[in-house]
Scaffold this motif. Structure first.
Motif, PDB file in Angstrom:
ATOM      1  N   ASP A 289       0.819  -1.201   0.000  1.00  0.00           N
ATOM      2  CA  ASP A 289       0.000   0.000   0.000  1.00  0.00           C
ATOM      3  C   ASP A 289       0.860   1.261   0.000  1.00  0.00           C
ATOM      4  OD1 ASP A 289      -2.382  -1.474   0.092  1.00  0.00           O
ATOM      5  OD2 ASP A 289      -2.261  -1.645   2.278  1.00  0.00           O
ATOM      6  N   VAL A 290       2.143   1.105   0.310  1.00  0.00           N
ATOM      7  CA  VAL A 290       3.090   2.222   0.275  1.00  0.00           C
ATOM      8  C   VAL A 290       3.889   2.176  -1.025  1.00  0.00           C
ATOM      9  CG1 VAL A 290       5.100   3.275   1.373  1.00  0.00           C
ATOM     10  CG2 VAL A 290       3.237   2.360   2.778  1.00  0.00           C
ATOM     11  N   TYR A 291       4.388   0.992  -1.344  1.00  0.00           N
ATOM     12  CA  TYR A 291       5.099   0.791  -2.605  1.00  0.00           C
ATOM     13  C   TYR A 291       4.077   0.323  -3.637  1.00  0.00           C
ATOM     14  CZ  TYR A 291       9.444   1.281  -0.046  1.00  0.00           C
ATOM     15  OH  TYR A 291      10.462   1.782   0.714  1.00  0.00           O
ATOM     16  N   GLU A 292       3.622   1.252  -4.447  1.00  0.00           N
ATOM     17  CA  GLU A 292       2.578   0.961  -5.423  1.00  0.00           C
ATOM     18  C   GLU A 292       2.718   1.915  -6.605  1.00  0.00           C
ATOM     19  OE1 GLU A 292      -1.283   1.719  -3.854  1.00  0.00           O
ATOM     20  OE2 GLU A 292      -0.793   3.731  -3.130  1.00  0.00           O
ATOM     21  N   PRO A 293       2.118   1.574  -7.726  1.00  0.00           N
ATOM     22  CA  PRO A 293       2.179   2.476  -8.887  1.00  0.00           C
ATOM     23  C   PRO A 293       1.464   3.789  -8.577  1.00  0.00           C
ATOM     24  CG  PRO A 293       1.423   0.280  -9.513  1.00  0.00           C
ATOM     25  CD  PRO A 293       1.408   0.324  -8.017  1.00  0.00           C
ATOM     26  N   LEU A 294       1.937   4.859  -9.221  1.00  0.00           N
ATOM     27  CA  LEU A 294       1.293   6.153  -9.070  1.00  0.00           C
ATOM     28  C   LEU A 294       0.196   6.314 -10.118  1.00  0.00           C
ATOM     29  CD1 LEU A 294       4.445   8.425  -8.617  1.00  0.00           C
ATOM     30  CD2 LEU A 294       2.928   7.583  -6.817  1.00  0.00           C
ATOM     31  N   LYS A 295      -0.758   7.156  -9.819  1.00  0.00           N
ATOM     32  CA  LYS A 295      -1.746   7.495 -10.835  1.00  0.00           C
ATOM     33  C   LYS A 295      -1.029   8.158 -12.013  1.00  0.00           C
ATOM     34  CE  LYS A 295      -5.541   8.114  -7.548  1.00  0.00           C
ATOM     35  NZ  LYS A 295      -6.533   9.057  -6.963  1.00  0.00           N
ATOM     36  N   PRO A 296      -1.470   7.884 -13.240  1.00  0.00           N
ATOM     37  CA  PRO A 296      -0.752   8.373 -14.430  1.00  0.00           C
ATOM     38  C   PRO A 296      -0.437   9.861 -14.398  1.00  0.00           C
ATOM     39  CG  PRO A 296      -2.462   6.840 -15.084  1.00  0.00           C
ATOM     40  CD  PRO A 296      -2.637   7.055 -13.621  1.00  0.00           C
ATOM     41  N   GLU A 297      -1.403  10.692 -13.988  1.00  0.00           N
ATOM     42  CA  GLU A 297      -1.160  12.139 -14.003  1.00  0.00           C
ATOM     43  C   GLU A 297      -0.140  12.547 -12.942  1.00  0.00           C
ATOM     44  OE1 GLU A 297      -4.918  11.319 -11.557  1.00  0.00           O
ATOM     45  OE2 GLU A 297      -3.977  10.604 -13.418  1.00  0.00           O
ATOM     46  N   VAL A 298      -0.153  11.859 -11.797  1.00  0.00           N
ATOM     47  CA  VAL A 298       0.824  12.145 -10.743  1.00  0.00           C
ATOM     48  C   VAL A 298       2.209  11.693 -11.180  1.00  0.00           C
ATOM     49  CG1 VAL A 298       1.496  11.646  -8.362  1.00  0.00           C
ATOM     50  CG2 VAL A 298      -0.926  11.942  -8.942  1.00  0.00           C
ATOM     51  N   ARG A 299       2.285  10.509 -11.756  1.00  0.00           N
ATOM     52  CA  ARG A 299       3.562   9.967 -12.233  1.00  0.00           C
ATOM     53  C   ARG A 299       4.165  10.868 -13.303  1.00  0.00           C
ATOM     54  NH1 ARG A 299       5.468   6.292 -16.290  1.00  0.00           N
ATOM     55  NH2 ARG A 299       7.201   5.010 -15.499  1.00  0.00           N
ATOM     56  N   GLU A 300       3.343  11.310 -14.233  1.00  0.00           N
ATOM     57  CA  GLU A 300       3.832  12.137 -15.328  1.00  0.00           C
ATOM     58  C   GLU A 300       4.410  13.449 -14.821  1.00  0.00           C
ATOM     59  OE1 GLU A 300       2.140  14.263 -19.417  1.00  0.00           O
ATOM     60  OE2 GLU A 300       0.914  12.783 -18.342  1.00  0.00           O
ATOM     61  N   ALA A 301       3.725  14.066 -13.869  1.00  0.00           N
ATOM     62  CA  ALA A 301       4.199  15.346 -13.334  1.00  0.00           C
ATOM     63  C   ALA A 301       5.505  15.173 -12.558  1.00  0.00           C
ATOM     64  CB  ALA A 301       3.125  15.958 -12.443  1.00  0.00           C
ATOM     65  N   ALA A 302       5.590  14.134 -11.731  1.00  0.00           N
ATOM     66  CA  ALA A 302       6.799  13.909 -10.928  1.00  0.00           C
ATOM     67  C   ALA A 302       7.970  13.472 -11.800  1.00  0.00           C
ATOM     68  CB  ALA A 302       6.515  12.866  -9.858  1.00  0.00           C
ATOM     69  N   ARG A 303       7.675  12.667 -12.792  1.00  0.00           N
ATOM     70  CA  ARG A 303       8.711  12.136 -13.683  1.00  0.00           C
ATOM     71  C   ARG A 303       9.373  13.231 -14.516  1.00  0.00           C
ATOM     72  NH1 ARG A 303       9.480   9.678 -18.557  1.00  0.00           N
ATOM     73  NH2 ARG A 303      10.354   7.564 -18.571  1.00  0.00           N
ATOM     74  N   ALA A 304       8.635  14.295 -14.784  1.00  0.00           N
ATOM     75  CA  ALA A 304       9.142  15.383 -15.631  1.00  0.00           C
ATOM     76  C   ALA A 304      10.378  16.060 -15.036  1.00  0.00           C
ATOM     77  CB  ALA A 304       8.033  16.402 -15.852  1.00  0.00           C
ATOM     78  N   ARG A 305      10.607  15.891 -13.741  1.00  0.00           N
ATOM     79  CA  ARG A 305      11.810  16.469 -13.123  1.00  0.00           C
ATOM     80  C   ARG A 305      13.078  15.812 -13.645  1.00  0.00           C
ATOM     81  NH1 ARG A 305      11.480  15.443  -7.070  1.00  0.00           N
ATOM     82  NH2 ARG A 305      10.238  13.629  -7.707  1.00  0.00           N
TER      83      ARG A 305
ATOM     84  N   LEU B 253       8.467   6.099 -10.656  1.00  0.00           N
ATOM     85  CA  LEU B 253       8.730   6.978 -11.794  1.00  0.00           C
ATOM     86  C   LEU B 253       9.509   6.260 -12.891  1.00  0.00           C
ATOM     87  CD1 LEU B 253       9.825  10.223  -9.893  1.00  0.00           C
ATOM     88  CD2 LEU B 253       7.517   9.424 -10.431  1.00  0.00           C
ATOM     89  N   ALA B 254      10.170   5.152 -12.538  1.00  0.00           N
ATOM     90  CA  ALA B 254      11.070   4.476 -13.472  1.00  0.00           C
ATOM     91  C   ALA B 254      10.331   3.474 -14.353  1.00  0.00           C
ATOM     92  CB  ALA B 254      12.183   3.768 -12.698  1.00  0.00           C
ATOM     93  N   ASP B 255      10.979   3.138 -15.454  1.00  0.00           N
ATOM     94  CA  ASP B 255      10.491   2.087 -16.350  1.00  0.00           C
ATOM     95  C   ASP B 255      11.161   0.755 -16.053  1.00  0.00           C
ATOM     96  OD1 ASP B 255       8.797   3.751 -18.233  1.00  0.00           O
ATOM     97  OD2 ASP B 255      10.723   4.790 -18.421  1.00  0.00           O
ATOM     98  N   LEU B 256      12.438   0.822 -15.615  1.00  0.00           N
ATOM     99  CA  LEU B 256      13.193  -0.390 -15.311  1.00  0.00           C
ATOM    100  C   LEU B 256      14.121  -0.143 -14.139  1.00  0.00           C
ATOM    101  CD1 LEU B 256      14.325  -1.727 -18.823  1.00  0.00           C
ATOM    102  CD2 LEU B 256      12.732  -2.864 -17.261  1.00  0.00           C
ATOM    103  N   MET B 257      14.344  -1.179 -13.340  1.00  0.00           N
ATOM    104  CA  MET B 257      15.345  -1.172 -12.269  1.00  0.00           C
ATOM    105  C   MET B 257      16.584  -1.907 -12.752  1.00  0.00           C
ATOM    106  SD  MET B 257      16.612  -1.271  -9.008  1.00  0.00           S
ATOM    107  CE  MET B 257      15.330  -0.864  -7.831  1.00  0.00           C
ATOM    108  N   LEU B 258      17.773  -1.370 -12.448  1.00  0.00           N
ATOM    109  CA  LEU B 258      19.035  -2.047 -12.741  1.00  0.00           C
ATOM    110  C   LEU B 258      19.644  -2.529 -11.431  1.00  0.00           C
ATOM    111  CD1 LEU B 258      20.634   0.421 -15.351  1.00  0.00           C
ATOM    112  CD2 LEU B 258      19.282  -1.641 -15.791  1.00  0.00           C
TER     113      LEU B 258
END
Length: 386
Positions: free
Chosen positions: A179-195, A274-279
């Motif tokens: 419930d803490v580690y979960e996907p973000l809503k698309p609009e929230v993810r997009e805004a945060a990812r833009a950084r 925010l990521a697409d893949l983990m290394l």
């Protein structure tokens, strides 16, 4: 139940698991007392049902090195006595299991018996404990514990093979709060990812303590191969001895403007989605907690086929596994996924499902509670449930 927890409070897997365990136990109604030399970094100090007890260490001129293990034993003894703890749960065998043993012996002189649970996390067995200087005392600490757990079948097998202990070892895997580690809503993810990256460019992430065993430089080399074929960005979360090498490699490959060093972060659950893949190109992982946290956020991992990682990642289903150091293959695997959105999406879905069905906190915490009950029952000391 009143539980004392001792761990290394710094940025590392064993400390993270111990802290998250304490948080989850407190949320379930137990009273948790952390006994360490500093407050675990993931604690805010405002959690209900959690108490922190600092271990003061005197630095007398006679001592070349402060005797932390003795100070810890003394503090464990006092806290257990004063707060009437039911048991001590120590994470990482050295020196915590030995300190707990000393505390238990001191408490016995006061007419109290406090059982010890020791959880083995990895390098306490594969690196520190395997050193001949520490092997006998590590074995002693394990065998003198009233209950022993390991975070993977691999670590259990390795412990039995190398230490030849007679103690039974239960496997209780690492966990994540889904419930803490979960996907973000698309609009929230997009805004945060833009950084960190434009919407049309992939974002990769590496999370570790930057010790040599994590092979953080390999993460940069993998990323350098990826950006030869597609514009991308890399988040580096954490800090440690190899950071300067990683910075040098980023400059050498002229990708420093695409690599974002974030240092140590308390709220990685806000960054991983925010990521697409983990290394995770580690030399060895007894479990792979960073990958699990990413998977819960719907981020599959490019990882190494070592230790306990295959118990978490099914190659080609919820992530990809490669041999240690095979930077080219890892880069190619990442590129193949990034160039196939449907396959990446299916793998991300499978990663989240793996976390939810097998490793969520609500599935693992009851295993620890049952283990505590069994240890207390064997010791003839049933605990009162909160």
């Amino acid at each position: 139940m009143k539980i004392g927890i001792t761990c290394y409070p710094t940025y590392g897997g064993s400390g993270v698991v111990a802290t998250e365990l304490g948080i989850e136990l407190a949320a379930s109604g137990h009273e948790v007392h952390f006994i360490t030399y500093s407050q675990p970094f993931r604690l805010t100090g405002r959690e209900e049902g959690i108490f922190y007890h600092e271990v003061p260490v005197s630095n007398y001129p006679l001592f070349d090195f402060p005797p932390y293990s003795l100070a810890l034993a003394s503090r464990m003894c006092d806290v257990a006595d004063y707060y009437k703890l039911d048991l001590l749960h120590v994470h990482y065998a050295i020196p915590h299991a030995i300190s707990a043993f000393l505390a238990r012996e001191m408490l016995a002189k006061r007419g109290l018996h406090i059982p010890i649970v020791t959880t083995l996390h990895g390098t306490d067995i594969t690196l520190v404990g395997a050193d001949q200087s520490y092997l006998p005392i590590t074995r002693f600490g394990i065998e003198e514990s009233d209950g022993v757990t390991a975070i993977s079948e691999y670590l259990k097998r390795r412990t039995l093979e190398e230490f030849r202990v007679q103690a039974e070892i239960a496997v209780i895997p690492n966990f994540v709060n889904c419930d803490v580690y979960e996907p973000l809503k698309p609009e929230v993810r997009e805004a945060a990812r833009a950084r960190f990256a434009p919407a049309n460019e992939p974002l990769l992430v590496h999370l570790s303590n930057f010790r040599p065993v994590k092979r953080a430089p390999d993460a940069v080399l993998i990323f350098a191969e990826i950006v030869k074929h597609t514009p991308a960005h890399l988040l580096l979360i954490g800090d440690g001895p190899d950071r300067s090498v990683v910075e040098w490699l980023a400059k050498r490959h002229k990708i420093q403007d695409r690599v974002h060093f974030l240092g140590k972060q308390n709220s990685v659950s806000e960054l991983l989605p925010l990521a697409d893949l983990m290394l995770m190109p580690s030399e060895l992982e007894s479990f792979g907690l960073a990958s699990l946290e990413a998977m819960a956020c719907r981020v599959p991992a490019i990882a190494t086929n070592v230790g306990g990682i295959p118990e978490l990642i099914d190659h080609g289903i919820n992530g990809l596994l490669y041999e240690v150091g095979d930077v080219e293959s890892m880069a190619k695997g990442a590129l193949d996924l990034l160039e196939s959105p449907a396959r990446l999406d299916a793998m991300a879905t499978a990663a989240r499902q793996t976390a939810q069905t097998r490793f969520c906190a609500h599935k693992i915490i009851p295993l620890y509670e049952k283990f505590y009950d069994d240890v207390l029952e064997r010791a003839g000391k049933p605990a009162a449930r909160s």
